[in-house]
Design a protein around this motif. Structure first.
Motif, PDB file in Angstrom:
ATOM      1  N   ASN A  64      41.463  -3.558  10.562  1.00  0.00           N
ATOM      2  CA  ASN A  64      40.227  -3.729  11.320  1.00  0.00           C
ATOM      3  C   ASN A  64      40.328  -4.920  12.269  1.00  0.00           C
ATOM      4  O   ASN A  64      39.858  -4.853  13.403  1.00  0.00           O
ATOM      5  CB  ASN A  64      39.036  -3.910  10.388  1.00  0.00           C
ATOM      6  N   ALA A  65      40.932  -5.992  11.806  1.00  0.00           N
ATOM      7  CA  ALA A  65      41.082  -7.171  12.667  1.00  0.00           C
ATOM      8  C   ALA A  65      41.923  -6.843  13.892  1.00  0.00           C
ATOM      9  O   ALA A  65      41.564  -7.216  15.012  1.00  0.00           O
ATOM     10  CB  ALA A  65      41.729  -8.316  11.878  1.00  0.00           C
ATOM     11  N   LEU A  66      43.028  -6.134  13.692  1.00  0.00           N
ATOM     12  CA  LEU A  66      43.870  -5.750  14.832  1.00  0.00           C
ATOM     13  C   LEU A  66      43.087  -4.880  15.808  1.00  0.00           C
ATOM     14  O   LEU A  66      43.161  -5.075  17.018  1.00  0.00           O
ATOM     15  CB  LEU A  66      45.111  -5.009  14.360  1.00  0.00           C
ATOM     16  N   ARG A  67      42.344  -3.927  15.291  1.00  0.00           N
ATOM     17  CA  ARG A  67      41.579  -3.026  16.136  1.00  0.00           C
ATOM     18  C   ARG A  67      40.545  -3.802  16.968  1.00  0.00           C
ATOM     19  O   ARG A  67      40.437  -3.615  18.176  1.00  0.00           O
ATOM     20  CB  ARG A  67      40.879  -1.979  15.286  1.00  0.00           C
ATOM     21  N   VAL A  68      39.829  -4.694  16.344  1.00  0.00           N
ATOM     22  CA  VAL A  68      38.787  -5.440  17.017  1.00  0.00           C
ATOM     23  C   VAL A  68      39.368  -6.475  17.986  1.00  0.00           C
ATOM     24  O   VAL A  68      38.911  -6.592  19.119  1.00  0.00           O
ATOM     25  CB  VAL A  68      37.868  -6.130  15.991  1.00  0.00           C
ATOM     26  N   LEU A  69      40.366  -7.218  17.555  1.00  0.00           N
ATOM     27  CA  LEU A  69      40.891  -8.312  18.370  1.00  0.00           C
ATOM     28  C   LEU A  69      41.749  -7.847  19.537  1.00  0.00           C
ATOM     29  O   LEU A  69      41.889  -8.569  20.520  1.00  0.00           O
ATOM     30  CB  LEU A  69      41.677  -9.287  17.499  1.00  0.00           C
ATOM     31  N   LYS A  70      42.309  -6.652  19.463  1.00  0.00           N
ATOM     32  CA  LYS A  70      43.128  -6.153  20.569  1.00  0.00           C
ATOM     33  C   LYS A  70      42.291  -5.630  21.725  1.00  0.00           C
ATOM     34  O   LYS A  70      42.788  -5.462  22.817  1.00  0.00           O
ATOM     35  CB  LYS A  70      44.081  -5.060  20.082  1.00  0.00           C
ATOM     36  N   ASP A  71      41.014  -5.345  21.490  1.00  0.00           N
ATOM     37  CA  ASP A  71      40.141  -4.825  22.564  1.00  0.00           C
ATOM     38  C   ASP A  71      39.796  -5.878  23.568  1.00  0.00           C
ATOM     39  O   ASP A  71      39.755  -7.017  23.365  1.00  0.00           O
ATOM     40  CB  ASP A  71      38.854  -4.241  21.975  1.00  0.00           C
TER      41      ASP A  71
END
Length: 71
Positions: A64-71
């Motif tokens: 979830n962190a990767l998904r959110v922070l990559k946006d």
């Protein structure tokens, strides 16, 4: 409650390992310098405040962190 002075050895290293990113890529992801990541991972400096909380979240929920922070 303040996070200043809290030590949780290897927190940055554990969080980064869960993302399977290099130190440089992880630093870019969480908007800190490569040097900061290196210092955290060698326990020369302890993350505090928002950085500490962010690392705890990344460690607990890396996908979830990767998904959110990559946006």
């Amino acid at each position: 409650m303040t996070r200043t002075g809290l030590r949780e050895p290897n927190l940055a290293q554990r969080a980064r390992a869960k993302t399977q990113l290099t130190q440089r890529a992880f630093a870019d992801l969480i908007s800190v310098s490569f040097v900061t990541i290196a210092r955290w991972e060698t326990d020369k400096v302890c993350p505090t405040g928002a950085a500490f909380s962010l690392l705890k979240l990344v460690e607990a929920h890396p996908k979830n962190a990767l998904r959110v922070l990559k946006d």
